[in-house]
Design an enzyme around this catalytic site. Structure first.
Site, PDB file in Angstrom:
ATOM      1  N   VAL A 166      -3.251   1.760 -13.955  1.00  7.99           N
ATOM      2  CA  VAL A 166      -3.340   0.802 -12.839  1.00  7.99           C
ATOM      3  C   VAL A 166      -2.234   1.105 -11.812  1.00  7.99           C
ATOM      4  O   VAL A 166      -2.472   1.089 -10.594  1.00  7.99           O
ATOM      5  CB  VAL A 166      -3.242  -0.652 -13.360  1.00  7.99           C
ATOM      6  CG1 VAL A 166      -3.135  -1.634 -12.201  1.00  7.99           C
ATOM      7  CG2 VAL A 166      -4.450  -0.992 -14.219  1.00  7.99           C
ATOM      8  N   VAL A 167      -1.043   1.398 -12.313  1.00  6.88           N
ATOM      9  CA  VAL A 167       0.084   1.670 -11.413  1.00  6.88           C
ATOM     10  C   VAL A 167      -0.175   2.953 -10.608  1.00  6.88           C
ATOM     11  O   VAL A 167       0.114   3.010  -9.406  1.00  6.88           O
ATOM     12  CB  VAL A 167       1.408   1.755 -12.213  1.00  6.88           C
ATOM     13  CG1 VAL A 167       2.524   2.338 -11.355  1.00  6.88           C
ATOM     14  CG2 VAL A 167       1.810   0.382 -12.730  1.00  6.88           C
ATOM     15  N   THR A 169      -3.055   4.071  -9.705  1.00  6.43           N
ATOM     16  CA  THR A 169      -4.029   3.681  -8.677  1.00  6.43           C
ATOM     17  C   THR A 169      -3.329   2.959  -7.525  1.00  6.43           C
ATOM     18  O   THR A 169      -3.592   3.234  -6.345  1.00  6.43           O
ATOM     19  CB  THR A 169      -5.079   2.738  -9.304  1.00  6.43           C
ATOM     20  OG1 THR A 169      -5.503   3.294 -10.545  1.00  6.43           O
ATOM     21  CG2 THR A 169      -6.260   2.539  -8.386  1.00  6.43           C
ATOM     22  N   HIS A 170      -2.449   2.048  -7.882  1.00  3.75           N
ATOM     23  CA  HIS A 170      -1.701   1.248  -6.909  1.00  3.75           C
ATOM     24  C   HIS A 170      -0.868   2.159  -5.991  1.00  3.75           C
ATOM     25  O   HIS A 170      -0.898   2.023  -4.766  1.00  3.75           O
ATOM     26  CB  HIS A 170      -0.808   0.295  -7.725  1.00  3.75           C
ATOM     27  CG  HIS A 170       0.143  -0.539  -6.947  1.00  3.75           C
ATOM     28  ND1 HIS A 170      -0.247  -1.564  -6.128  1.00  3.75           N
ATOM     29  CD2 HIS A 170       1.502  -0.517  -6.894  1.00  3.75           C
ATOM     30  CE1 HIS A 170       0.824  -2.140  -5.598  1.00  3.75           C
ATOM     31  NE2 HIS A 170       1.903  -1.517  -6.040  1.00  3.75           N
ATOM     32  N   ILE A 171      -0.170   3.108  -6.597  1.00  3.46           N
ATOM     33  CA  ILE A 171       0.675   4.011  -5.803  1.00  3.46           C
ATOM     34  C   ILE A 171      -0.200   4.906  -4.931  1.00  3.46           C
ATOM     35  O   ILE A 171       0.071   5.114  -3.742  1.00  3.46           O
ATOM     36  CB  ILE A 171       1.574   4.866  -6.737  1.00  3.46           C
ATOM     37  CG1 ILE A 171       2.577   3.976  -7.470  1.00  3.46           C
ATOM     38  CG2 ILE A 171       2.299   5.958  -5.936  1.00  3.46           C
ATOM     39  CD1 ILE A 171       3.367   4.698  -8.554  1.00  3.46           C
TER      40      ILE A 171
END
Ligand code: HEM
Ligand code: SF4
Ligand code: SF4
Ligand code: SF4
Lengths: 210, 299
Positions: A166-167, A169-171
């Site tokens: 998820v992180v 993807t976020h970055i």
């Protein structure tokens, strides 16, 4: 061009500090945790002064990270409530991926993708906290049975991997959507960015300053 | 415990490189004949003495078990059970300790390279200087054996006296047992010896006498002769069919490389998206539209 550029505040300095403290702690957690996750990553313990220290600091960083995440949660949860438009946005996500946001409903402060990231992070964080405490033998070893500890490590490892994805993807989204990062570094975004990606939010902001 | 060994390794925790394979070694085993044990605890004392360990003076709670559980100092413990078996009172005394599983769950779970090793002869040993004190071995072990020291945060358990075995000596506990309830030798010889003992016990009326060498963990290098092998649980909770927990298999199995691949794939998908769809940049029209929106609302 310069005179045409309007600027909108997006994050207060408190929110930015909170976000970056959380980001740094999460990266330390991912590195120290992944070091124990797979033999090929054990070398990462070197970043923390060796195996035993990595093992010792990881849960303490975890406790700090949970406090900072709670701060972010309290700041942002209201803007992440799911609406009908969000479901429509999600159904048409392929247009967003193809850089065409005209075919999805206008987004408010956060679009459905960002909201999904927010809630996934919140759920996974709670799972990591509870399972992490259950496997923290040096502090709370007596409170859980061996069978519970076994379940806890599986939950912890699985949620950690999901959270890291998820992180990522976020970055990536922040890199891909140009003009986003300055929101979190300088606190403001250009009107053009808001028009392009968060038009409903732009209208709300404009309405406020009337 | 030990770090200098002349024994070859068969397995090494958290290690992906292959162990040396040229030299041959015979598998060893310790056989504990529970039917012969008189509960004198000489083995317990010998273990403390040989390994330079001291147990705290404890408190008596009305049972013979002393201390009450295995600890980082007590690597072997006599567990006493008083029980009626088929209408007859029996006093069961089991010498508890590491079973030296052929498929050791502790080693499977350990994240620190070389903190747990299995020698070619089957002995499972903790190499303390590599141990990081995470307690994963405790979660991996089907027999609840390893203990983490409060003093140095390292895991401890019976070494099967690997330091003695390496120089051709029997374990200290086997050496000291006054009734020869503990014997040590090649696994083959120990099974043959157990068969003789079991035949003898059966002759004396113990129909369900047998050897405890549980196949679920690939057999063990510490085996018991039990009068009631069909009910191992009555011996202070000796598990009937011990196996590495399915949760541990799930945690340490194929899911690990798959999870790493998943993380790598996420990064790769992002990179390829960037390469094919490029950055999403704000255009001049966007800025103009925003400026116009603001002007309109100001009017
Ligand atoms: C309050 C929060 C947390 C606590 C109390 C906690 C606690 C723990 C503990 C006790 C361990 C066992 C090793 C050790 O003793 O250091 C561990 C392992 C691990 N942690 Fe955490 N942790 C937390 C948050 C996180 C987060 C946010 C991540 C990832 C982003 C993470 C990733 C991992 C990983 C990958 C492992 C290794 C799991 C394995 O061996 O398969 N942890 N954690
Ligand atoms: S505590 Fe156990 S699992 Fe953890 S490093 Fe030490 S021997 Fe390995
Ligand atoms: S009994 Fe437990 S500690 Fe001993 S070898 Fe088997 S799994 Fe490891
Ligand atoms: S084999 Fe050695 S370490 Fe194991 S119980 Fe006997 S004396 Fe102790």
């Amino acid at each position: 061009m310069a005179d045409k550029t309007t600027i909108f505040d997006r994050y207060t300095s408190g929110a930015r500090l909170n976000h970056w403290i959380n980001a740094i702690l999460m990266i330390c957690l991912a590195l120290s945790g992944m070091a124990l996750f797979h033999p090929s990553l054990f070398f990462l313990t070197g970043l923390f002064g060796g195996g035993p220290t990595a093992r010792i600091v990881h849960p303490w960083i975890g406790v700090l990270a949970m406090c900072s995440f709670l701060g972010l949660f309290i700041r942002f949860w209201r803007y992440n409530l799911w609406g009908k438009d969000d479901s429509a946005w999600m159904r048409n996500i392929k247009h967003v991926v193809n850089n065409d946001e005209s075919k999805v409903p206008e987004a408010g402060k956060y679009n459905a993708g960002q909201k999904l990231v927010f809630w996934l992070m919140s759920i996974l964080t709670v799972l990591l906290l509870t399972s992490g405490l259950a496997m923290w033998d040096s502090q709370f070893g007596e409170y859980t049975s061996i069978e519970q500890k076994r379940l806890a490590v599986v939950v912890h490892a699985a949620s950690a991997v999901l959270l890291i994805i998820v992180v990522i993807t976020h970055i990536y989204a922040a890199i891909w959507i140009r003009g986003t990062i300055r929101g979190m570094t300088r606190g403001s975004v250009t009107g053009g960015w808001a028009w392009r990606h968060h038009r409903k939010w732009l209208r709300e902001e404009v309405g406020k300053t009337k | 415990m030990s770090s200098l060994q002349s024994l070859d390794l068969r397995r090494r925790s958290a290690t992906t490189t292959p162990p040396p394979g040229q030299r041959e070694a015979v598998e060893v085993a310790k056989l504990i004949d529970v039917s012969r044990c008189i509960g004198c605890k000489a083995c317990q004392a010998a273990c403390l003495e040989w390994n330079d360990l001291r147990e705290e003076v404890g408190i008596n709670v009305g049972v013979y078990d002393n201390p009450h559980d295995l600890t980082e100092n007590t690597w072997t413990l006599m567990r006493f059970t008083e029980i009626d078996v088929d209408g007859r009172f029996e006093w069961l005394i089991r010498k508890d300790g590491c079973m030296h599983c052929d498929d050791p769950g502790c080693l499977k779970a350990c994240p620190a390279p070389g903190a747990i090793v299995q020698y070619k002869n089957g002995i499972v040993d903790f190499i303390s200087e590599n141990c990081i004190g995470c307690g994963y071995c405790v979660k991996g072990c089907p027999f609840n054996i390893p203990r983490i020291s409060k003093k140095d945060s390292k895991a401890y358990k019976c070494t099967l006296c690997s330091d003695r075995v390496a120089v051709g000596q029997a374990p200290a506990c086997a050496k000291v047992c006054p009734t020869q309830a503990i014997s040590f030798g090649t696994k083959k010889d120990m099974i043959a010896w157990a068969d003789k003992r079991i035949a003898d016990l059966k002759e004396r009326g113990y129909k369900s006498a047998g050897l405890y060498d549980p196949p679920g963990v690939g057999g063990t290098h510490v085996m018991y002769v039990l009068k009631h092998v069909d009910r191992p649980e009555i011996y202070a909770g000796l598990p009937k069919d011990p196996k590495i927990s399915p949760l541990v298999d799930l945690w340490k199995g194929i899911t690990k490389p798959l999870a790493l691949a998943g993380v790598g794939l996420a990064a790769l998908v992002g990179f390829f998206h960037y390469v094919t769809h490029g950055p999403n940049e704000v255009q001049e029209e966007d800025e103009e539209a925003a400026a116009k929106t603001r002007r309109n609302s100001a009017e």
